[in-house]
Scaffold this motif. Structure first.
Motif, PDB file in Angstrom:
ATOM      1  N   ASN A 138       0.853  -1.196   0.000  1.00 22.63           N
ATOM      2  CA  ASN A 138       0.000   0.000   0.000  1.00 22.63           C
ATOM      3  C   ASN A 138       0.884   1.239   0.000  1.00 22.63           C
ATOM      4  O   ASN A 138       0.654   2.211  -0.735  1.00 22.63           O
ATOM      5  CB  ASN A 138      -0.879   0.039   1.257  1.00 22.63           C
ATOM      6  CG  ASN A 138      -2.073  -0.881   1.201  1.00 22.63           C
ATOM      7  OD1 ASN A 138      -2.264  -1.599   0.226  1.00 22.63           O
ATOM      8  ND2 ASN A 138      -2.870  -0.887   2.248  1.00 22.63           N
ATOM      9  N   GLN A 139       1.910   1.218   0.890  1.00 22.39           N
ATOM     10  CA  GLN A 139       2.813   2.362   1.017  1.00 22.39           C
ATOM     11  C   GLN A 139       3.658   2.531  -0.244  1.00 22.39           C
ATOM     12  O   GLN A 139       3.904   3.656  -0.703  1.00 22.39           O
ATOM     13  CB  GLN A 139       3.688   2.172   2.249  1.00 22.39           C
ATOM     14  CG  GLN A 139       2.877   2.164   3.539  1.00 22.39           C
ATOM     15  CD  GLN A 139       3.690   1.728   4.748  1.00 22.39           C
ATOM     16  OE1 GLN A 139       4.782   1.164   4.616  1.00 22.39           O
ATOM     17  NE2 GLN A 139       3.164   1.983   5.942  1.00 22.39           N
ATOM     18  N   TRP A 140       4.085   1.415  -0.832  1.00 29.92           N
ATOM     19  CA  TRP A 140       4.834   1.463  -2.091  1.00 29.92           C
ATOM     20  C   TRP A 140       4.009   2.125  -3.188  1.00 29.92           C
ATOM     21  O   TRP A 140       4.496   3.000  -3.918  1.00 29.92           O
ATOM     22  CB  TRP A 140       5.221   0.040  -2.479  1.00 29.92           C
ATOM     23  CG  TRP A 140       6.077  -0.109  -3.688  1.00 29.92           C
ATOM     24  CD1 TRP A 140       7.436  -0.089  -3.751  1.00 29.92           C
ATOM     25  CD2 TRP A 140       5.626  -0.336  -5.035  1.00 29.92           C
ATOM     26  NE1 TRP A 140       7.868  -0.287  -5.039  1.00 29.92           N
ATOM     27  CE2 TRP A 140       6.787  -0.443  -5.851  1.00 29.92           C
ATOM     28  CE3 TRP A 140       4.379  -0.455  -5.626  1.00 29.92           C
ATOM     29  CZ2 TRP A 140       6.709  -0.663  -7.227  1.00 29.92           C
ATOM     30  CZ3 TRP A 140       4.292  -0.680  -7.003  1.00 29.92           C
ATOM     31  CH2 TRP A 140       5.440  -0.777  -7.780  1.00 29.92           C
ATOM     32  N   PHE A 141       2.740   1.722  -3.309  1.00 26.71           N
ATOM     33  CA  PHE A 141       1.858   2.336  -4.299  1.00 26.71           C
ATOM     34  C   PHE A 141       1.663   3.822  -3.999  1.00 26.71           C
ATOM     35  O   PHE A 141       1.642   4.650  -4.916  1.00 26.71           O
ATOM     36  CB  PHE A 141       0.503   1.625  -4.311  1.00 26.71           C
ATOM     37  CG  PHE A 141       0.450   0.402  -5.172  1.00 26.71           C
ATOM     38  CD1 PHE A 141       0.672   0.482  -6.538  1.00 26.71           C
ATOM     39  CD2 PHE A 141       0.161  -0.839  -4.631  1.00 26.71           C
ATOM     40  CE1 PHE A 141       0.610  -0.643  -7.342  1.00 26.71           C
ATOM     41  CE2 PHE A 141       0.107  -1.971  -5.417  1.00 26.71           C
ATOM     42  CZ  PHE A 141       0.337  -1.875  -6.777  1.00 26.71           C
ATOM     43  N   PHE A 142       1.500   4.177  -2.725  1.00 30.68           N
ATOM     44  CA  PHE A 142       1.324   5.592  -2.373  1.00 30.68           C
ATOM     45  C   PHE A 142       2.495   6.413  -2.894  1.00 30.68           C
ATOM     46  O   PHE A 142       2.309   7.494  -3.480  1.00 30.68           O
ATOM     47  CB  PHE A 142       1.199   5.752  -0.857  1.00 30.68           C
ATOM     48  CG  PHE A 142       1.036   7.192  -0.424  1.00 30.68           C
ATOM     49  CD1 PHE A 142      -0.217   7.732  -0.208  1.00 30.68           C
ATOM     50  CD2 PHE A 142       2.141   8.017  -0.250  1.00 30.68           C
ATOM     51  CE1 PHE A 142      -0.371   9.064   0.164  1.00 30.68           C
ATOM     52  CE2 PHE A 142       2.010   9.347   0.119  1.00 30.68           C
ATOM     53  CZ  PHE A 142       0.747   9.863   0.331  1.00 30.68           C
ATOM     54  N   LEU A 143       3.719   5.913  -2.696  1.00 28.36           N
ATOM     55  CA  LEU A 143       4.889   6.651  -3.154  1.00 28.36           C
ATOM     56  C   LEU A 143       4.907   6.769  -4.679  1.00 28.36           C
ATOM     57  O   LEU A 143       5.288   7.809  -5.236  1.00 28.36           O
ATOM     58  CB  LEU A 143       6.167   5.958  -2.664  1.00 28.36           C
ATOM     59  CG  LEU A 143       6.357   5.934  -1.141  1.00 28.36           C
ATOM     60  CD1 LEU A 143       7.611   5.156  -0.775  1.00 28.36           C
ATOM     61  CD2 LEU A 143       6.419   7.348  -0.566  1.00 28.36           C
TER      62      LEU A 143
END
Length: 842
Positions: A138-143
Motif C-alpha cells: 500500500n505504502q509502495w503504491f502511495f509513493l
C-alpha cells in the motif's frame, strides 16, 4: 437400513475436510496458466463470525468455482481478510484489547468457519491486509502515486467532534441529529489538511471503460451517474470592490442574461472577504448551521431553501449589472467551483430562492408558442431566447445535443433548428471567450478520493515532514513504515500515533535532521483496491506481485454485493488503470465479469439483525443439518441476484432431499439382480439423465442455482421410481447415479464426496470431468399435444415429436373426448400449432 448407513453430516464433513487439507486438493499451480480461470468473491471483514449473508455470498461462488474446475478450467479461487478498519479500533477502546489481537483471533475463527462451509479456497494464497508484508505495498503504491502527481495534500471539510477533538468517519456520525457515536456531541464540519488521490484525472477513462466490461447495467449506470460528466462553460463574475472574480461552472451558459444573483457555498473562502460588517453575525451563524448538516441533507429536494445575503456584489459580465452575492447551503464546495449564478427564470431551485428572498426573476427562454399567461415557475426546456441581449431570437436546445434534437425531439418540442443555424449555448461560449470572461468546460460530479484517516488501525502514510526540507517521501528501502504495537488508546478517540514518540519522531531522508512522520493512516478502500493482485503471490518480496503471474489477470469472474458500486468497484477500476500506466500490467480493467448477489432476509422479510430476533445462525444450522443442506438451501431460496427470506420449513425440505440422494446410493434396489431391463426402460432413463445434465449445465453457467436444484430434485424423484425396475441392472443406472452425484458436487461437496467413494470411484469427485450428454439421446420421442374444441382445452395426449399437421389432425378428430364435445358436428376449421396444440373450430 442400518444406523451406520444413515446420512450423518457431522461425521462425513469432518473426515473430508481433513482429507482435502492433507492432499492439498485445491492448491493451484500458478505456473500452469493453460485454460486459467480466476474466480474471485469479495473478501470479508474479520468481524468474528460468519453470518448468513457471508454464506449467501460465498457458497454459490464456491459452487461456480467447483463447476468450472469440473469443466476443465484451471481455477484459482483465493480468500483473505480485509483486516484494517474502525471496528477493530472501537473494540480496542471498548474491551481494552489490542486491534491486532482482536483481528487475528477473528481471522483464525472465521477461517475455520469457511473451511466448515466446504469452500474450495486455496488457503496457501491467503492475505490479511493488516500484515506488514501486505500494507508495505500500500505504502509502495502511495509513493508511486506521489511521484506521478496522483497523491497530494490539501485542506478539505470533514465531520468533526469538538468534544473528542477528532475527525469522524461517516459511520461514526449517527442519527438525524448528527452526533458523535462516542460521546453524543453534535458534529460540525471542519477543514483539515488531508491526503487525496487524483481519481478525477481518470474520469474520462473510467467512463469509457464501462463499455468494455461485462458488468450489470445498474452498476455501470450508477458509476456513470457518480462520475457525472457535464459539458458547459466556466464563467468569471468580477467581485465589486476587489480584484477577485467568482468563477462558476454552468451547463446553461445561454441563460446568463437572466442571472440576477450569485450564491456561494458557506465554506467558500471568498465569504470571509466579501461579507459586509453589518452582515457578519448573520453569515457566521448561518455557516455554523450549515456545518452541522450532511451534504445529503443539504441537497434534499423537499428541503426549504435558506440563505443569507453577504453584503457583497458581483458584476454580470454580459449585462454589466450589479448582482447580490448570497451564501446558501444548497450549493456545495464539492461540486463545480462552490459558486453558482442564480437564474430563477430557468432553474426551479433558483426560482424558489428568489421568491423567498424577493430577488428579481427574468425569463430568458420561451417555449414554442410562448407562455400562456405570466410565467408561474422556472422553464428549463428548449425554446427561443428572450430578454437575452445578443442571444434574443436564437434557439436554445437546453440540455439536449443537436444529435438528440434531430433524432426526434424537435417535433416533440415544436422548435426547429436548421443544420447551419447557431444555437444559443454555442454562441454564448464564443462571446464569453471573446471577452475573456469564460470558456467551454467539462465538469464532473466525481471528487478526488480522500484517503486520510485520523485513526491508528490502518496503513501508515509514508510521508515525513522536515522544517528545513518540507514534505519528504519515505525512501522505498525503509518500507514498510510499521504500526507500533505499544500504543495508548485514549478515550478522546484521537489517533494514538500522535502521541507515540517512537513513531512520530524520525529523521529527514534528505538532510538527516529531526523530522516527524505523517500520523494519518490510509482509507481501508486502499487495501481492497488491488488485493486480487497480491493473491497471486502473497509472499513475493520484490514487488506487489510476481510479474510471472500476469497471465492470471484480469479476474475472469468477480462476485459480491451491489452496495460497493461507487466505492470499492470504482476505486478498483481507478487503481488498475494507474497500474497500467505504471507499466505493471497490460490491461486496465480489473474484472471481466461481475455478478451481484441479492440480500438474504429473515423469515419476517426484514433484514437480519439480532435486535429483530430474525437471525439464522450458520454455525447452529450446520450443527443441525450439515453444511451441504445450508449451502443448497441458500442456493434454492430464489434467484441468486434477487435474494429472499429465510424459511425454517424450506431448509427442512433440503434436508429431506439430501437424505433421498443418500438413500438412492446406499440402499439396495428391491429388484431381482438377474432381471434383464427392457430397452425402452434404458432409453427412458438415459433420456432423463441427459436432459438433466443439459439443464444443470446451463443453470450452473448462468448462476441459476435454484432452478438447477429444482431439476436435480425432480431427477432424484425420477431415479427413485426407476430404482423399482430392472433398469437398475443396466450400465445406464450406474451412469445415472454417477451423473447425479457429479451434478450435485459443486453445490454439495461433502455428501457427494462420500457417496462417490462409496460407489467405488477414485478420489476425488471434485477432480472428475463434468458429465457430457448426447442431444439426440436427450431428445423426447413424444410430447404433450393439447386438444381444443372452439378454443377450450378438452384433452391432452402424447404425440410423436415432429408429427405432421395431417397426422395431428387425424389424432385429434379420432379422440373420443373431442368427438363427444363436437356433438356430431363437422369441423369448420382445424388449427395446428406445431409441437403444442390442435384447435377444432365447429
Amino acid at each position: 437400513m442400518a444406523r451406520e448407513d444413515r446420512y450423518n453430516p457431522s461425521e462425513i464433513e469432518q473426515k473430508w475436510q481433513q482429507r482435502w487439507a492433507e492432499t492439498e486438493l485445491y492448491r493451484i499451480k500458478m505456473n500452469d496458466t493453460a485454460n486459467k480461470y480466476y474466480m474471485l468473491t469479495m473478501y470479508p471483514y474479520p468481524s468474528g463470525n460468519l453470518h448468513t449473508g457471508h454464506w449467501y455470498a460465498m457458497a454459490p461462488s464456491d459452487a461456480i468455482a467447483r463447476f468450472y474446475r469440473m469443466q476443465g478450467k484451471n481455477v484459482f479461487f483465493p480468500m483473505g481478510f480485509d483486516a484494517f478498519g474502525l471496528p477493530a479500533e472501537n473494540a480496542a477502546i471498548k474491551h481494552n484489547i489490542h486491534p491486532a489481537k482482536w483481528t487475528y483471533e477473528n481471522v483464525a475463527h472465521m477461517t475455520e468457519q469457511l473451511k466448515r462451509m466446504g469452500a474450495s479456497f486455496d488457503w496457501s494464497h491467503m492475505i490479511i491486509t493488516c500484515n506488514p508484508d501486505y500494507y508495505k505495498w500500500n505504502q509502495w503504491f502511495f509513493l508511486k502515486f506521489y511521484e506521478m502527481g496522483l497523491a497530494y495534500k490539501q485542506f478539505a471539510p470533514v465531520d468533526w467532534c469538538p468534544n473528542c477533538n477528532t475527525t469522524l468517519a461517516r459511520e461514526q456520525v449517527v442519527g438525524e441529529e448528527r452526533v458523535c457515536e462516542r460521546c453524543g456531541t453534535p458534529v460540525i464540519r471542519k477543514e483539515l489538511d488531508q491526503w487525496f488521490f487524483r481519481i478525477t484525472d481518470y474520469a474520462e477513462r473510467l467512463l469509457e471503460g464501462l463499455n468494455r466490461i461485462d458488468w450489470p447495467e445498474r452498476i455501470k449506470t450508477m458509476q456513470t451517474n457518480w462520475i457525472g460528466r457535464s459539458t458547459g462553460a466556466n464563467i468569471r463574475f468580477p467581485v465589486e470592490g476587489t480584484d477577485a472574480s467568482l468563477e462558476v461552472f454552468t451547463t446553461r451558459p445561454d441563460t446568463i442574461y437572466g442571472a440576477t444573483f450569485m450564491v456561494v457555498a458557506p465554506e467558500h473562502p471568498i465569504v470571509e472577504q466579501i461579507t459586509a460588517p453589518e452582515q457578519r453575525a448573520a453569515v457566521e451563524a448561518y455557516r455554523y448551521q450549515a456545518s452541522r448538516q450532511s451534504e445529503i441533507d443539504r441537497l434534499a429536494i423537499d428541503k426549504e431553501k435558506s440563505g443569507v445575503f453577504t453584503g457583497g456584489y458581483a458584476v454580470n459580465p454580459m449585462t454589466e449589472e450589479r448582482i447580490p452575492i448570497w451564501t446558501a447551503d444548497y450549493v456545495l464546495m464539492t461540486y463545480g467551483t462552490g459558486a453558482i449564478m442564480g437564474v430563477p427564470g430557468g432553474d426551479q431551485r433558483d426560482w424558489e430562492f428568489a421568491e423567498k428572498f424577493g430577488l428579481p426573476i427574468v425569463p430568458v427562454t420561451e417555449p414554442a408558442g410562448g407562455f400562456t399567461g405570466e410565467q408561474a415557475e422556472a422553464y428549463a426546456g428548449p425554446g427561443v431566447m428572450i430578454n437575452s441581449g445578443l442571444l434574443n431570437g436564437m434557439v436554445t436546445l437546453a440540455k439536449y445535443s443537436r444529435e438528440e434534437w434531430t433524432a426526434g425531439l424537435a417535433a416533440e418540442y415544436g422548435v426547429e433548428l436548421k443544420p447551419d443555424q447557431p444555437e444559443a449555448r454555442e454562441e454564448i461560449v464564443k462571446m464569453l471567450e471573446a471577452r475573456g470572461v469564460g470558456e467551454a468546460a467539462v465538469n464532473y460530479r466525481l471528487r478526488d478520493w480522500l484517503i486520510s484517516r485520523q485513526r491508528y488501525w490502518g496503513a501508515p502514510i509514508p510521508i515525513i515532514y522536515c522544517e528545513a526540507c518540507g514534505t519528504q517521501p519515505v525512501p522505498y528501502d525503509q518500507l514498510p513504515v510499521l504500526l507500533p504495537e505499544d500504543v495508548d488508546f485514549r478515550p478522546t478517540g484521537e489517533s494514538p500515533l500522535k502521541y507515540h514518540e517512537g513513531f512520530l519522531r524520525t529523521t529527514c531522508p534528505e538532510c538527516d535532521g529531526p523530522a516527524t512522520r505523517e500520523t494519518d493512516t490510509m482509507d481501508t478502500f486502499v487495501d481492497s483496491s488491488w488485493y486480487w493482485f497480491r493473491y497471486l503471490s502473497p509472499h513475493y518480496e520484490a514487488g506487489p506481485f510476481d510479474p510471472s503471474c500476469k497471465p492470471w489477470v484480469p479476474v475472469d469472474q468477480y462476485t459480491g454485493g451491489a452496495e460497493h458500486a461507487v466505492m470499492h468497484l470504482l476505486y478498483a477500476r481507478f487503481w488498475t488503470k494507474v497500474m497500467h500506466d505504471m507499466g505493471l500490467i497490460e490491461h486496465d480493467e480489473p474484472f471481466k465479469r461481475l455478478f451481484n448477489q441479492g440480500v438474504i432476509l429473515g423469515a419476517d422479510r426484514q433484514k437480519m439483525s439480532k435486535s429483530r430476533g430474525n437471525v439464522a445462525d450458520p454455525d447452529a444450522l450446520v450443527a443441525e443439518y450439515g453444511a451441504d443442506v445450508v449451502r443448497t438451501y441458500l442456493m434454492f431460496i430464489g434467484p441468486w441476484d434477487m435474494g429472499g427470506p429465510w424459511s425454517d420449513e424450506g431448509i427442512e425440505g433440503l434436508s429431506r432431499f439430501m437424505q433421498r440422494v443418500w438413500d438412492l446410493v446406499v440402499q439396495d434396489a428391491p429388484v431381482d439382480p438377474d432381471a434383464r431391463p427392457a430397452e425402452a426402460e434404458v432409453a427412458a432413463l438415459r433420456r432423463r439423465t441427459y436432459q438433466t445434465i443439459a439443464k444443470a449445465t446451463e443453470d450452473y453457467s448462468t448462476f441459476n442455482f435454484n432452478t438447477m436444484l429444482a431439476a436435480l430434485m425432480k431427477y432424484t424423484n425420477d431415479l427413485r421410481e426407476f430404482k423399482q425396475t430392472s433398469v437398475v441392472n443396466s450400465w445406464a443406472w450406474d451412469e445415472a447415479l454417477e451423473s447425479l452425484i457429479l451434478m450435485l458436487a459443486p453445490a454439495a461437496p461433502y455428501i457427494t464426496e462420500e457417496l462417490w467413494a462409496r460407489m467405488g470411484n477414485e478420489y476425488s469427485v471434485h477432480e472428475q470431468p463434468w458429465p457430457t450428454w448426447d442431444p439426440e439421446v436427450a431428445r423426447e420421442e413424444t410430447f404433450e399435444l393439447v386438444l381444443q374444441v372452439n378454443g377450450k382445452v378438452r384433452d391432452r395426449v402424447q404425440a410423436p415429436v415432429g408429427i405432421s399437421e395431417d397426422k395431428a389432425r387425424e389424432l385429434a378428430l379420432a379422440n373420443e373426448t373431442v368427438r363427444r364435445f363436437m356433438d356430431g358436428k363437422e369441423p369448420r376449421k382445424v388449427i395446428y400449432v406445431p409441437g403444442r396444440l390442435v384447435n377444432i373450430v365447429i
